[in-house]
Design an enzyme around this catalytic site. Structure first.
Site, PDB file in Angstrom:
ATOM      1  N   THR A 190       0.866  -1.190   0.000  1.00 39.73           N
ATOM      2  CA  THR A 190       0.000   0.000   0.000  1.00 39.73           C
ATOM      3  C   THR A 190       0.897   1.233   0.000  1.00 39.73           C
ATOM      4  O   THR A 190       2.052   1.175   0.433  1.00 39.73           O
ATOM      5  CB  THR A 190      -0.896   0.049   1.251  1.00 39.73           C
ATOM      6  N   GLU A 334      -5.797  -3.409  -1.242  1.00 36.41           N
ATOM      7  CA  GLU A 334      -6.362  -4.644  -0.681  1.00 36.41           C
ATOM      8  C   GLU A 334      -7.530  -5.186  -1.504  1.00 36.41           C
ATOM      9  O   GLU A 334      -7.976  -6.300  -1.271  1.00 36.41           O
ATOM     10  CB  GLU A 334      -6.844  -4.396   0.758  1.00 36.41           C
ATOM     11  N   LYS A 446     -13.342  15.631  13.776  1.00 39.17           N
ATOM     12  CA  LYS A 446     -14.280  15.414  14.876  1.00 39.17           C
ATOM     13  C   LYS A 446     -14.398  16.713  15.658  1.00 39.17           C
ATOM     14  O   LYS A 446     -13.585  17.034  16.512  1.00 39.17           O
ATOM     15  CB  LYS A 446     -13.804  14.267  15.761  1.00 39.17           C
ATOM     16  N   TRP A 451     -19.214  15.023  13.306  1.00 39.05           N
ATOM     17  CA  TRP A 451     -18.202  14.727  12.301  1.00 39.05           C
ATOM     18  C   TRP A 451     -18.343  15.669  11.116  1.00 39.05           C
ATOM     19  O   TRP A 451     -19.448  15.920  10.629  1.00 39.05           O
ATOM     20  CB  TRP A 451     -18.338  13.280  11.798  1.00 39.05           C
TER      21      TRP A 451
HETATM   22  P1  ADP Z   1      -3.175   4.108   0.543  1.00 39.03           P
HETATM   23  O1  ADP Z   1      -4.163   3.503   1.502  1.00 39.03           O
HETATM   24  O2  ADP Z   1      -1.805   4.034   1.064  1.00 39.03           O
HETATM   25  O3  ADP Z   1      -3.562   5.472   0.018  1.00 39.03           O
HETATM   26  P2  ADP Z   1      -4.366   2.800  -1.666  1.00 39.03           P
HETATM   27  O4  ADP Z   1      -3.970   3.274  -3.005  1.00 39.03           O
HETATM   28  O5  ADP Z   1      -4.650   1.373  -1.479  1.00 39.03           O
HETATM   29  O6  ADP Z   1      -3.197   3.181  -0.715  1.00 39.03           O
HETATM   30  O7  ADP Z   1      -5.586   3.688  -1.195  1.00 39.03           O
HETATM   31  C1  ADP Z   1      -6.901   3.214  -0.985  1.00 39.03           C
HETATM   32  C2  ADP Z   1      -7.746   4.309  -0.430  1.00 39.03           C
HETATM   33  O8  ADP Z   1      -7.867   5.391  -1.353  1.00 39.03           O
HETATM   34  C3  ADP Z   1      -9.169   3.921  -0.139  1.00 39.03           C
HETATM   35  O9  ADP Z   1      -9.286   3.244   1.084  1.00 39.03           O
HETATM   36  C4  ADP Z   1      -9.867   5.278  -0.124  1.00 39.03           C
HETATM   37  O10 ADP Z   1      -9.702   5.941   1.124  1.00 39.03           O
HETATM   38  C5  ADP Z   1      -9.114   6.051  -1.163  1.00 39.03           C
HETATM   39  N1  ADP Z   1      -9.877   6.073  -2.415  1.00 39.03           N
HETATM   40  C6  ADP Z   1      -9.699   5.302  -3.497  1.00 39.03           C
HETATM   41  N2  ADP Z   1     -10.593   5.615  -4.451  1.00 39.03           N
HETATM   42  C7  ADP Z   1     -11.374   6.600  -3.976  1.00 39.03           C
HETATM   43  C8  ADP Z   1     -12.493   7.352  -4.482  1.00 39.03           C
HETATM   44  N3  ADP Z   1     -12.964   7.173  -5.698  1.00 39.03           N
HETATM   45  N4  ADP Z   1     -13.031   8.272  -3.667  1.00 39.03           N
HETATM   46  C9  ADP Z   1     -12.558   8.497  -2.430  1.00 39.03           C
HETATM   47  N5  ADP Z   1     -11.520   7.835  -1.897  1.00 39.03           N
HETATM   48  C10 ADP Z   1     -10.931   6.898  -2.660  1.00 39.03           C
END
Ligand code: ADP
Length: 551
Positions: A190, A334, A446, A451
């Site tokens: 990640t 994931e 918060k 929120w």
């Molecule tokens: P990291 O968690 O390190 O940023 P990832 O690339 O796996 O690595 O990121 C996944 C996260 O990115 C998701 O859990 C979400 O929070 C965010 N995310 C992905 N796509 C979207 C989207 N279309 N809108 C909002 N958040 C998004």
């Protein structure tokens, strides 16, 4: 009763064989920054992938389950590695070349990579790390670059083309193993936006099923008539599955290599005329500013898949005017990564489609969602009850990689005892299965027991015609616990004061949510995959590095 159907393993090898024969004429075009790009057919890529597998086995002795890493841009050679390494039974590990050096070393050591294939242009990044990478025995350099920086390296250095030239391209020349579809094929960490990087290991089966999903009309829905501009890096969750999906269906790929700045991207689109593209919102923000200042013909590119972070509705509107339809998708490392895609349901007018388009999208059959409330209760899909999103499905992770020499799989609190992935994303789901995320659990503000969604505030601020970008983070507040801090980037030559920005928000968000802390910045800091670096902004604020105005 047993079924009467065959049990054929779903493997990357199968996708490779299919793509290089049935779709042998489809093309991977790699931008070179020179007058002509490099063009290579799927048949040629398949042949070269076979050469690579032969070389890795015969000369470097790469065996089952050993990790072959890539430190590469998006290009044809990277696609070759995508197929050769998993198909031979080894594991491809894509390394993020934008990570800070210590994180990169940590990841290579955690995965115990034995080979690294690296683009010559990236060598200056790799060379200084090598002393700290004891497991790396071989470095394969592809393309031009200053190889002298590797002088004195303990690892053996090879030239990619010379290595390939010594081996056969005939598919039958390699003894491709009959792989169990549940075996590891590819690993990716990640990007660490909210914490330390974690290793996710994809199986042949999960890649196969995910690729089929990418190709569904419900998802990206591309065919062999399409060319997709793959801006999302191959180290960012497998370029969202596109290299494997394209080989299934014969979709042409346009690869930008290291030319990821707005001007060359605009030139690529004008000259090569892709019909589709995929990238995070910051890329599309940059391209919009570029084509506003220097108009270009983007008319071929009618569809774009946008995700990785929330797409501001104002960005969608701006691209609608250019005839480019941004389609929002949600996912994470994931989840391989494709979770939802925001194709509106049938039978709606453009106006009725809009509320669906700005959601994160609808779940496909194989990604099952549930929303969990603060007390652990499962919430209804009424588009109002907000909770943490949990998912499960055949391309969703069940654990993290424990690291070489350690426990193979680490369960972690991210995975519920009954087998669901806790995404850390907070949102609502509509009765017809459309997800709207309000925030990441770690980014939500918060304020006095209520929120505030940082994303909602960002979208509202970015709708202001003078604003190019805005990121909102929680900062400590004596009275309310936390309050929002708005960091804003204005468009070129724009001038607007904070009072006007505050006034603009009234009526768009609840009055008590309007930030009182504002700061103008030249650019919002970004993570290694182009997301707003909110952890970094909070740190800058805590260190007193931001010139904040309070009103
Ligand atoms: P990291 O968690 O390190 O940023 P990832 O690339 O796996 O690595 O990121 C996944 C996260 O990115 C998701 O859990 C979400 O929070 C965010 N995310 C992905 N796509 C979207 C989207 N279309 N809108 C909002 N958040 C998004």
């Amino acid at each position: 009763m047993l079924s009467t159907m065959q049990d054929v393993p779903l493997t990357v090898t199968r996708i490779l064989r299919h793509g290089m024969t049935i779709h042998g004429k489809a093309q991977v075009t790699t931008w070179t920054g020179e007058s002509e790009p490099q063009r290579r057919s799927f048949a040629e890529i398949g042949g070269r992938a076979t050469r690579l597998a032969n070389a890795l086995r015969d000369e470097l002795g790469v065996m089952d389950d050993e990790r072959v890493a890539t430190l590469m841009w998006n290009n044809a050679e990277h696609v070759e590695a995508y197929f050769a390494v998993p198909s031979m039974g080894a594991i491809l590990h894509t390394l993020n070349l934008r990570l800070p050096a210590e994180q990169l070393s940590w990841i290579v050591n955690h995965a115990a990579d034995r080979v690294i294939i690296v683009n010559g242009t990236v060598l200056p990044l790799l060379a200084p790390l090598l002393d700290d990478l004891p497991t790396v025995e071989h470095i394969i350099v592809s393309g031009a670059g200053d190889r002298a920086v590797l002088d004195g390296a303990a690892a053996e250095v090879h030239d990619y083309e010379e290595l390939l030239a010594r081996h056969s391209a005939a598919f039958e020349s390699f003894a491709w193993p009959e792989l169990d579809e549940r075996r590891a094929a590819l690993m990716c960490y990640t990007s660490g936006t909210t914490g330390d990087p974690k290793g996710v290991v994809f199986s042949h089966r999960s890649i196969y099923l995910h690729s089929m999903n990418v190709n569904q009309t419900e998802s990206m829905g591309l065919t062999d008539r399409d060319t997709t501009l793959v801006v999302v890096p191959q180290f960012h969750v497998n370029a969202w599955g596109l290299p494997h999906a394209t080989f299934m269906t014969g979709i042409n790929m346009l690869m930008p290599d290291r030319f990821l700045q707005p001007a060359p991207l605009a030139e690529m689109i004008e000259r090569e005329r892709p019909s589709h593209a995929a990238a995070v919102p910051t890329i599309w923000q940059g391209l919009l500013a570029e084509v506003t200042a220097h108009p270009r013909d983007l008319s071929s590119m009618t569809r774009v898949t946008i995700g990785g972070s929330a797409c501001p509705p104002a960005l969608m509107e701006a691209y609608d005017k250019l005839g480019v339809r941004l389609c929002h998708a949600w996912g994470m490392t994931e989840t391989s990564p494709l979770g939802t895609t925001s194709n509106p349901p049938a039978g709606l007018t453009e106006e009725e489609e809009w509320p669906y388009r700005i959601t994160q999208g609808r779940f496909p059959a194989s990604v099952e969602p549930r929303l969990v409330g603060p007390g652990g209760d499962i919430l209804p899909w009424d588009n109002e009850s907000a909770g943490e999103l949990e998912v499960r499905g055949p391309w969703v992770a069940r654990a993290y990689y424990g690291g070489a020499g350690g426990e193979e799989l680490v369960p972690e609190e991210k995975f519920s005892p009954d087998g669901w992935l806790r995404t850390g994303d907070v949102g609502v789901i509509s009765p017809d299965g459309y997800l709207t995320l309000t925030d990441r659990a770690k980014d939500v503000i918060k304020s006095g027991g209520e929120w505030i969604s940082s994303v909602e505030l960002e979208n509202a601020i970015m709708a202001h015609p003078e604003v190019a970008e805005a990121a909102v983070v929680a900062v400590p507040d004596d009275k309310w616990g936390e309050r929002p801090l708005a960091t804003v980037v204005l468009k070129e030559d724009a001038s607007v004061d904070y009072a006007a920005l505050k006034a603009f928000l009234v009526g768009k968000v609840a009055k008590w949510q309007v930030p009182e802390r504002w700061v103008l910045v030249e650019s919002v800091p970004k993570t290694s995959v182009g997301k707003f670096d909110k952890k970094g902004i909070r740190k800058q604020y805590a260190n007193g590095e931001l010139d904040v105005t309070r009103l």
